[in-house]
Enzyme design. Structure first.
Site, mmCIF file in Angstrom:
data_model
loop_
_atom_site.group_PDB
_atom_site.id
_atom_site.type_symbol
_atom_site.label_atom_id
_atom_site.label_comp_id
_atom_site.label_asym_id
_atom_site.label_seq_id
_atom_site.Cartn_x
_atom_site.Cartn_y
_atom_site.Cartn_z
ATOM 1 N N TYR A 154 -64.819 9.032 -15.376
ATOM 2 C CA TYR A 154 -64.272 9.777 -14.416
ATOM 3 C C TYR A 154 -63.478 7.825 -13.607
ATOM 4 C CZ TYR A 154 -63.986 10.707 -9.152
ATOM 5 O OH TYR A 154 -63.464 10.662 -8.706
ATOM 6 N N ASP A 209 -61.929 -0.290 -16.676
ATOM 7 C CA ASP A 209 -62.117 -0.217 -15.618
ATOM 8 C C ASP A 209 -64.000 -0.308 -14.774
ATOM 9 O OD1 ASP A 209 -62.845 1.641 -12.977
ATOM 10 O OD2 ASP A 209 -62.282 3.813 -13.660
ATOM 11 N N LYS A 225 -65.696 -0.002 -4.453
ATOM 12 C CA LYS A 225 -67.476 0.521 -4.111
ATOM 13 C C LYS A 225 -68.022 -1.098 -3.716
ATOM 14 C CE LYS A 225 -67.840 4.131 -7.449
ATOM 15 N NZ LYS A 225 -68.540 5.392 -6.921
HETATM 16 C C1 LIG Z 1 -65.390 4.550 -12.590
HETATM 17 C C2 LIG Z 1 -64.816 5.065 -11.656
HETATM 18 N N1 LIG Z 1 -63.226 4.559 -11.224
HETATM 19 C C3 LIG Z 1 -62.755 5.554 -9.940
HETATM 20 C C4 LIG Z 1 -63.844 5.496 -9.145
HETATM 21 C C5 LIG Z 1 -63.135 6.165 -7.630
HETATM 22 O O1 LIG Z 1 -63.204 5.266 -7.127
HETATM 23 P P1 LIG Z 1 -63.350 5.647 -5.247
HETATM 24 O O2 LIG Z 1 -64.488 7.018 -4.982
HETATM 25 O O3 LIG Z 1 -63.590 4.701 -4.451
HETATM 26 O O4 LIG Z 1 -61.778 6.139 -5.343
HETATM 27 C C6 LIG Z 1 -64.563 5.487 -9.408
HETATM 28 C C7 LIG Z 1 -65.909 6.940 -7.535
HETATM 29 O O5 LIG Z 1 -67.440 7.169 -8.052
HETATM 30 C C8 LIG Z 1 -65.622 5.275 -10.101
HETATM 31 O O6 LIG Z 1 -66.414 5.680 -10.611
#
Ligand SMILES: Cc1ncc(COP(=O)(O)O)c(C=O)c1O
Length: 442
Positions: free
Chosen positions: A151, A253, A280
């Site tokens: 994700y 990421d 986060k």
């Molecule tokens: C690995 C990863 N990338 C991207 C995101 C997206 O971040 P946001 O919820 O701040 O848009 C998340 C959110 O849980 C994530 O865990």
């Protein structure tokens, strides 16, 4: 057997919010009249409906979700509250840059070896979106590759093969590109090459075959959507080597996995990326995202350069409330605090694993540092396909979630958790004690 709602609304499980006359039931009914299914954030929906919270203070529950790993200092940490309160009275969003963004940028550049330049967004989704755009602009190539079962937020090019039905996934060595849902741009399905996690040989073959079209490979080093899978030894450094051989950018990421180490997941697993996405924990509890990396790649955003330029606006980018909160949060995350949280995390994982063994149930625990997740099966946690629960296992997850909630322990509805710095061995032991009781009853 009574339905799940009736079973878990009982005194034994303490889930009073499931009673028909509860305040949550009333709020949910109102919400359904104005939001689709009463919901504006899919993540926080839990069947039959979520518990509504008035406050994170004075709760008799222990929050192991911490807003999906974002609140590394828990709720309303006094130092963050003080910094935000000061900022609130002098301006929450100003149409000029502020020192607060420079300070947080300096901190991130100082900590993450591969980040030479950084920019801020309001969410992790946007950080991933902009990193992909930067990679396309820098390389002049259109496509990206990502791993099955990972994700990266809610953006069309990220919403490919995130949690595809197992009957649609195809060849394990050349996974099909599957839209996460209807509504994802059909062109995204074609433009995203899907790779198998933890299979470097297969990934290498696919990357080599499509190298001249690929701008970037996007990787979550500890894929949480598949249950915090450990990357196999050398998998990430091999990915680095393969992408470098083909002049493809590697995007790490670390929106969750920045929790793994003071210097991030790259330091922990021994690789370097061209671009890194963060969010986060770096916002101290406020909406945030950031992406950064090589100065030459990031220069596509440089308004003073005559080279390739991307205009990257955002009314609330680097808003000073987020920036001061994020700075305080990260400044408090010293190497010693990372170590302390990792030790507590180990106590959770070992404690749960001991329980599982003592009870002879076929469950297991994954995760690293301050992150953990329960899996209701004994299959190896290698990739999305092996880690995915069956329908019966999913039902176990739902029952376990509700039963733990009834014991005052808040986990994510898929049984993951993230620790926060106010926690001590006491909170960890409460979690393990509650899990013991729940295994007993279920
Ligand atoms: C690995 C990863 N990338 C991207 C995101 C997206 O971040 P946001 O919820 O701040 O848009 C998340 C959110 O849980 C994530 O865990």
């Amino acid at each position: 057997m009574p339905d799940i709602q009736t079973a878990f609304a009982t005194e034994t499980f303490g889930n009073r919010y499931l009673e028909p006359a509860s305040r949550s039931a009333e709020l949910y009914a109102r919400a359904r009249a104005v939001m689709p299914g009463g919901n504006t954030r899919t993540t926080v929906f839990a069947a039959p409906y979520p518990a509504y919270m008035a406050s994170a203070q004075g709760q008799s529950r222990l929050d192991f979700v911490n807003n999906y790993t974002a609140l590394i200092h828990g709720h309303a940490h006094p130092r963050i509250v003080e910094a935000v309160a000061k900022q609130l009275v002098v301006g929450t969003a100003i149409s000029f840059p502020t020192e607060s963004e420079v300070r947080l940028a300096e901190l991130l550049v100082d900590r993450v070896d591969s980040i030479e330049r950084v920019r801020f967004t309001k969410s992790g989704t946007e950080a991933v979106m902009m990193a992909i755009q930067a990679a396309r602009a820098f390389t002049g190539r259109p496509r990206i590759a990502k791993f099955e079962g990972c994700y990266h937020g809610t953006y069309d090019y990220a919403e490919i093969s995130v949690g595809p039905p197992l009957d649609l996934v195809g060849d394990p060595e050349a996974p099909r590109s599957v839209a996460e849902s209807v509504g994802v741009a059909p062109s995204a399905v074609d433009e995203v090459l899907v790779l198998p996690f933890n299979d470097a040989d297969a990934a290498e073959r696919l990357i080599a075959r499509h190298a001249n079209e690929l701008a970037a490979v996007l990787v979550d080093p500890l894929p949480h959507r598949s249950g915090f899978l450990d990357p196999a030894d050398g998998f990430l450094s091999r990915l680095r080597q393969i992408t470098r051989e083909h002049d493809i950018l590697l995007i790490s990421d670390e929106i969750i996995s920045f929790r793994l180490d003071y210097r991030g997941a790259q330091r922990r697993f021994g690789y370097d990326a061209d671009l890194t996405t963060l969010a986060k924990i770096i916002g101290g509890g406020f909406p945030v995202g950031a992406f950064g990396g090589r100065a030459d790649v990031m220069s596509v955003f440089d308004p003073t350069s005559s080279g390739t330029r991307i205009a990257h606006g955002g009314t609330f980018n680097a808003n000073p409330v987020t920036m001061v909160a994020g700075y305080e949060a990260m400044a408090m995350m010293t190497p010693a605090e990372y170590d302390r949280l990792a030790t507590l995390g180990q106590r959770v994982r070992v404690g749960l694993a001991d329980l599982i063994e003592a009870r002879g149930v076929s469950w297991q625990v994954g995760g690293q540092a301050s992150l953990f997740k329960l899996h209701p099966h004994p299959r190896p946690l290698v990739n999305y396909r092996s880690a995915s629960p069956t329908r019966a296992e999913q039902a176990d997850i739902e029952r376990f979630y509700l039963a733990m909630l009834g014991q005052g322990i808040v986990l994510t509805p898929d049984l993951a958790g993230a620790l926060s710095t106010p926690m001590t061995e006491r909170e960890i032991d409460s979690l393990i004690h509650a899990a013991d009781r729940v295994f007993d009853v279920l």
